[in-house]
Design an enzyme around this catalytic site. Structure first.
Site, short mmCIF file in Angstrom:
data_model
loop_
_atom_site.label_atom_id
_atom_site.label_comp_id
_atom_site.label_asym_id
_atom_site.label_seq_id
_atom_site.Cartn_x
_atom_site.Cartn_y
_atom_site.Cartn_z
N ARG A 97 -4.14 4.13 -6.20
CA ARG A 97 -5.00 3.17 -7.15
C ARG A 97 -6.42 3.76 -7.42
NH1 ARG A 97 -0.74 1.30 -9.02
NH2 ARG A 97 0.26 -0.40 -7.91
N ASP B 19 -3.97 -4.73 -4.93
CA ASP B 19 -4.14 -3.56 -6.06
C ASP B 19 -5.22 -4.10 -7.01
OD1 ASP B 19 -2.37 -1.75 -5.01
OD2 ASP B 19 -0.53 -2.65 -6.10
N1 ARG Z 1 1.83 -4.06 -0.09
C1 ARG Z 1 1.37 -2.58 -0.49
C2 ARG Z 1 -0.13 -2.53 -0.78
O1 ARG Z 1 -0.94 -3.30 -0.94
C3 ARG Z 1 2.17 -2.34 -1.34
C4 ARG Z 1 2.29 -3.00 -2.87
C5 ARG Z 1 3.02 -2.54 -3.79
N2 ARG Z 1 3.01 -3.33 -5.07
C6 ARG Z 1 4.11 -3.48 -5.67
N3 ARG Z 1 4.20 -4.35 -6.79
N4 ARG Z 1 5.36 -3.58 -5.04
O2 ARG Z 1 -0.57 -1.15 -0.85
#
Ligand code: ARG
Length: 404
Positions: free
Chosen positions: A95, A124
């Protein structure tokens, strides 16, 4: 007057394709899509055409794999950054880099808006928003998060896509997991995984074999490190990207790298997360094994306490902070002598360290051997123990706390 511009982080998936149309309609902006190639994804093919079809005036594709490995993944590996001891932070590392590319592209195109596809419930959005605002340095760049703003259900999204004439794949009644992947790992969420008691079904996985299907023969891999950075696999020098790609395949084939975790999200909720991170599992394990030879006990202890802080910083979207840089500087310095090789045995879902060596190893055979030829001074041990145990003995005598 020409329209304002928005740089949209674009994966080519349904949500981000709808976002192109939605931003044009709701903000009256020209949309330029930005797709960053972080590895391990088939998405890049045809992505520019899809974006243009949805109405983007331009589409940018950047291969950032080397930068991702050199500036994010390997510093994280060196820092031992495993969130809650199991999650290799694959999505979390991506990110800040994506945010950086969004801001750079916005500057290049003179765009005053950037956009990402995160919802209002996850980590995110925090990572993107915080990174973008920190990097932009002022409020010259505004953030649009369509999926956080539009309030559409999955079915309404499909209807919106239909009305806009966007092709959407009909998945029928099949499960649709929310998946995010890059070369450091694959994250799977949603659907039947939301029941924390249900084992992840076999078809949720794509990088790793089940234990049942993994080979009946073990395999030895040897990884070479230089100053904490993996540089070779089975004695062949590799670029970081190739080494990770190959290790994902080798270890994934042995069923290594499956993680099933109930995770503490930054936004305060717990979430069931399933990951596939074969290369990361092996590399963290191998580096830790090499450090047992090259770091002193105190260096190891301090490193592991800083690792927790570092992984929280990455998880929490605080990549662009001085504290992260400070800890990284410590890790770089501490790993100056972490060069050498580690041998691991891969078999039926687990990897075991079976050898480590380094030209800087603190393991001294002559000191450590149990044979009578050792050079350890046994006589000085008595004097050492006498002084070492002195405070405990004085306290016991004066305060009689452990009278028998
Ligand atoms: N839980 C993880 C994080 O916050 C992965 C998130 C992944 N996103 C998804 N759309 N599957 O880094």
């Amino acid at each position: 007057m020409s329209k304002g511009k928005c740089i949209l982080a674009y994966s080519g998936g349904m949500d981000s394709t709808i976002s192109v149309v939605w931003i044009k309609e709701n903000y009256d902006l020209d949309v330029i899509t930005l797709t960053v190639d972080l590895g391990a994804g088939p998405e890049i093919e045809g992505v520019a055409e899809k974006a243009k079809k949805a109405g983007a005036i331009d589409s940018v594709i950047l291969d950032v794999k080397d930068e991702f490995v050199d500036e994010y993944i390997f510093p994280g590996l060196k820092a031992g950054a495993m969130y809650e001891d199991v999650y290799a932070l694959s999505t979390a590392f991506a990110r800040p880099l994506m945010s950086k590319k969004l801001v750079e592209t916005a500057r290049k195109y003179g765009a005053e808006y950037v956009s990402h596809g995160c919802t209002g419930k996850g980590n995110d959005q925090v990572r993107f928003d915080a990174s973008i605002m920190t990097l932009a340095g002022d409020d010259s760049i505004k953030i649009i998060a369509p999926a956080r703003e539009w309030g559409m259900t999955r079915d309404e999204e499909k209807e919106y896509a239909n009305k806009a004439g966007l092709p959407i794949r009909d998945v029928g009644n099949n499960r649709v997991y929310s998946i995010d992947r890059n070369l450091w790992g694959l994250a799977i969420e949603g659907e039947d995984l939301e029941d924390t008691w249900e084992a992840p079904p076999e078809d949720a996985f794509s990088w790793t074999s089940s234990i049942e299907n993994s080979p009946d023969e073990y395999e030895i891999v040897e990884i070479g490190f230089e100053k904490g950075i993996p540089i070779s696999l089975n004695n062949k020098n590799k670029s970081g990207v190739n080494l990770i790609d190959e290790l994902n395949i080798i270890a994934g084939n042995h069923g290594i790298g499956r993680v099933d975790h109930l995770e503490n999200r930054l936004v305060g909720i717990k979430s069931r997360e399933v990951y596939e991170t074969p290369a990361a599992v092996i590399l963290y394990q191998a580096l830790a094994a090499l450090e047992t030879a090259t770091l002193s006990r105190e260096q190891q202890r301090l490193k592991s306490s800083l690792s927790t802080t570092f992984s929280d910083l990455v998880y929490d979207g605080r990549w662009f902070t001085s504290l992260r840089e400070n800890i990284q500087a410590f890790m770089d310095d501490a790993q100056k002598f972490t060069s050498g090789n580690v041998k691991l045995k891969l078999y039926k879902g687990s990897s075991t360290v079976v050898g480590r060596k380094s030209r800087f190893s603190l393991y001294d055979y002559d000191m450590s051997t149990y044979s009578t030829t050792d050079s350890f001074n046994h006589a000085s041990a008595e004097g050492f123990i006498d002084i070492y145990s002195l405070p405990a003995r004085i306290q016991a005598k004066k305060q009689k706390y452990n009278d028998l």
